[in-house]
Scaffold this motif. Structure first.
Motif, PDB file in Angstrom:
ATOM      1  N   GLN A   7      14.177  -0.384  -1.838  1.00 27.17           N
ATOM      2  CA  GLN A   7      14.554  -1.780  -2.054  1.00 27.17           C
ATOM      3  C   GLN A   7      13.915  -2.225  -3.366  1.00 27.17           C
ATOM      4  O   GLN A   7      12.694  -2.267  -3.492  1.00 27.17           O
ATOM      5  N   GLN A   8      14.744  -2.566  -4.331  1.00 29.55           N
ATOM      6  CA  GLN A   8      14.251  -2.784  -5.681  1.00 29.55           C
ATOM      7  C   GLN A   8      13.431  -4.052  -5.834  1.00 29.55           C
ATOM      8  O   GLN A   8      12.547  -4.113  -6.700  1.00 29.55           O
ATOM      9  N   THR A   9      13.688  -5.049  -5.010  1.00 33.25           N
ATOM     10  CA  THR A   9      12.928  -6.296  -5.096  1.00 33.25           C
ATOM     11  C   THR A   9      12.788  -6.907  -3.711  1.00 33.25           C
ATOM     12  O   THR A   9      13.752  -6.972  -2.958  1.00 33.25           O
ATOM     13  N   THR A  10      11.576  -7.338  -3.376  1.00 32.97           N
ATOM     14  CA  THR A  10      11.343  -8.036  -2.120  1.00 32.97           C
ATOM     15  C   THR A  10      10.286  -9.102  -2.325  1.00 32.97           C
ATOM     16  O   THR A  10       9.301  -8.896  -3.044  1.00 32.97           O
ATOM     17  N   THR A  21      10.073  -1.890  -2.385  1.00 37.95           N
ATOM     18  CA  THR A  21       9.706  -1.190  -1.158  1.00 37.95           C
ATOM     19  C   THR A  21      10.303   0.207  -1.146  1.00 37.95           C
ATOM     20  O   THR A  21      11.504   0.383  -1.361  1.00 37.95           O
ATOM     21  N   VAL A  22       9.449   1.182  -0.883  1.00 33.20           N
ATOM     22  CA  VAL A  22       9.849   2.585  -0.773  1.00 33.20           C
ATOM     23  C   VAL A  22       9.800   2.982   0.702  1.00 33.20           C
ATOM     24  O   VAL A  22       8.781   2.783   1.375  1.00 33.20           O
ATOM     25  N   PHE A  23      10.899   3.536   1.205  1.00 37.26           N
ATOM     26  CA  PHE A  23      10.982   3.963   2.602  1.00 37.26           C
ATOM     27  C   PHE A  23      10.869   5.483   2.683  1.00 37.26           C
ATOM     28  O   PHE A  23      11.710   6.203   2.133  1.00 37.26           O
ATOM     29  N   GLU A  64       5.070  -6.780  -9.184  1.00 33.02           N
ATOM     30  CA  GLU A  64       3.610  -6.712  -9.139  1.00 33.02           C
ATOM     31  C   GLU A  64       3.095  -5.594  -8.239  1.00 33.02           C
ATOM     32  O   GLU A  64       2.001  -5.075  -8.450  1.00 33.02           O
ATOM     33  N   GLY A  65       3.871  -5.271  -7.219  1.00 32.28           N
ATOM     34  CA  GLY A  65       3.391  -4.302  -6.256  1.00 32.28           C
ATOM     35  C   GLY A  65       4.502  -3.444  -5.692  1.00 32.28           C
ATOM     36  O   GLY A  65       5.690  -3.710  -5.888  1.00 32.28           O
ATOM     37  N   VAL A  66       4.089  -2.395  -4.987  1.00 34.26           N
ATOM     38  CA  VAL A  66       5.024  -1.507  -4.298  1.00 34.26           C
ATOM     39  C   VAL A  66       4.533  -1.340  -2.867  1.00 34.26           C
ATOM     40  O   VAL A  66       3.359  -1.037  -2.624  1.00 34.26           O
ATOM     41  N   CYS A  67       5.427  -1.557  -1.923  1.00 30.87           N
ATOM     42  CA  CYS A  67       5.144  -1.349  -0.508  1.00 30.87           C
ATOM     43  C   CYS A  67       5.701   0.016  -0.097  1.00 30.87           C
ATOM     44  O   CYS A  67       6.876   0.304  -0.334  1.00 30.87           O
ATOM     45  N   ILE A  68       4.868   0.832   0.495  1.00 29.47           N
ATOM     46  CA  ILE A  68       5.301   2.145   0.993  1.00 29.47           C
ATOM     47  C   ILE A  68       5.366   2.056   2.514  1.00 29.47           C
ATOM     48  O   ILE A  68       4.362   1.843   3.188  1.00 29.47           O
TER      49      ILE A  68
END
Length: 232
Positions: A7-10, A21-23, A64-68
Motif C-alpha cells: 500500500q503506497q500511502t496510508t 505498508t508492506v504486507f 515518513e514511515g513504513v509499516c511491515i
C-alpha cells in the motif's frame, strides 16, 4: 522478503505519520477472523523487493514511515536486512506482529531497526488457542514474554485486539485487562466481515458501539489509554 502486498500511502497504519505498508506472505497462526486470508495462506502473487524499495526511495520527504505487516513478518528470514534498507533510506519502521517470536523483535530493536511495534493480543488466556485457529494451547508463555518485553525494552508500542461477537466475551475482556495491566496504549478493533476473512462463519459479528464503550470502561482501571478502531 516475500512481499505479497504494498500500500503506497496510508494515514492509518502508522500513528501520527504518513506511511506506506508492506504486507509479508505467510503466517504461523490461522485466526478464523483474519482479514488477510490470501496473505496468510501464501496465495498472493509476490512483489519484487527492489520494486518496493525503488518506490520508497522516490517518495522520501513525502512518506515518513513504513509499516511491515502480514501475515507474520517475524517469520521472514531477511526481515532485519529489509529493515536496515528502510532505515538507510531514512524511514521510521513500524512492525506488526502476533508476538510469537519475541526474540526477533528484541533483536530488531536492539539493532536500532524498528521504531514502533503493534502486537495483536488475540484473546483472553482461555480463548487464545481457538482465537489463533488451534485446538490446543497457543504458546501462552511466549505471548506473555512478548507482552513483558514490549512493556520493558523501551520501544514505542501498542497492543490491540480484534473483537468478534461469537468468539470474545466479557470474561475475555476482564482477562485481557489482567494480561495487559499497565500497558502504554491498547486498541479494541471491531470485527468486519469481508471476502478476505479466513474462516467465514455466520455467528461471527461485530460488536455495537455501546458494547465496545462498555468494554473500554471495564479496561480503564488496568489500562488508562484504551482506544476504539474499526467500523461500528
Amino acid at each position: 522478503m516475500e512481499i505479497g502486498g504494498f500500500q503506497q500511502t496510508t494515514l492509518l497504519d502508522y500513528p501520527e505519520h504518513v506511511a506506506a505498508t508492506v504486507f509479508t506472505v505467510g503466517c504461523n497462526y490461522r485466526c478464523p477472523f483474519c482479514q488477510n486470508a490470501n496473505m496468510v495462506l501464501g496465495k498472493e502473487a509476490r512483489i519484487p523487493e527492489q520494486q518496493v524499495l525503488s518506490y520508497l526511495a522516490k517518495r522520501k520527504g513525502v512518506l515518513e514511515g513504513v509499516c511491515i505487516t502480514g501475515g507474520e513478518p517475524t517469520l521472514q528470514k531477511d526481515l532485519a536486512t529489509f529493515c536496515y534498507k528502510l532505515k538507510s533510506l531514512g524511514y521510521l519502521v513500524k512492525l506488526d506482529t502476533n508476538g510469537s517470536h519475541p526474540e526477533v523483535v528484541q533483536d530488531l530493536y536492539d539493532a536500532g531497526l524498528i521504531d514502533y511495534v503493534a502486537m495483536d493480543v488475540k484473546a483472553g488466556r482461555m480463548k487464545y488457542a481457538p482465537a489463533c485457529g488451534f485446538e490446543e494451547n497457543c504458546e501462552l508463555l511466549t505471548i506473555t514474554k512478548s507482552i513483558a518485553m514490549l512493556m520493558e525494552c523501551g520501544v514505542d508500542y501498542e497492543f490491540r485486539t480484534t473483537l468478534v461477537k461469537g468468539l470474545h466475551t466479557v470474561e475475555d475482556i476482564e482477562d485481557l485487562g489482567q494480561m495487559l495491566t499497565g500497558a502504554k496504549r491498547y486498541y479494541l478493533q471491531n470485527y468486519k466481515d469481508s471476502d478476505g476473512v479466513l474462516w467465514k462463519k455466520k455467528e461471527f459479528l461485530p460488536f455495537t458501539l455501546s458494547e465496545l464503550e462498555q468494554f473500554r470502561e471495564e479496561l480503564k482501571p488496568s489500562i488508562p489509554s484504551v482506544g476504539l478502531r474499526g467500523e461500528i
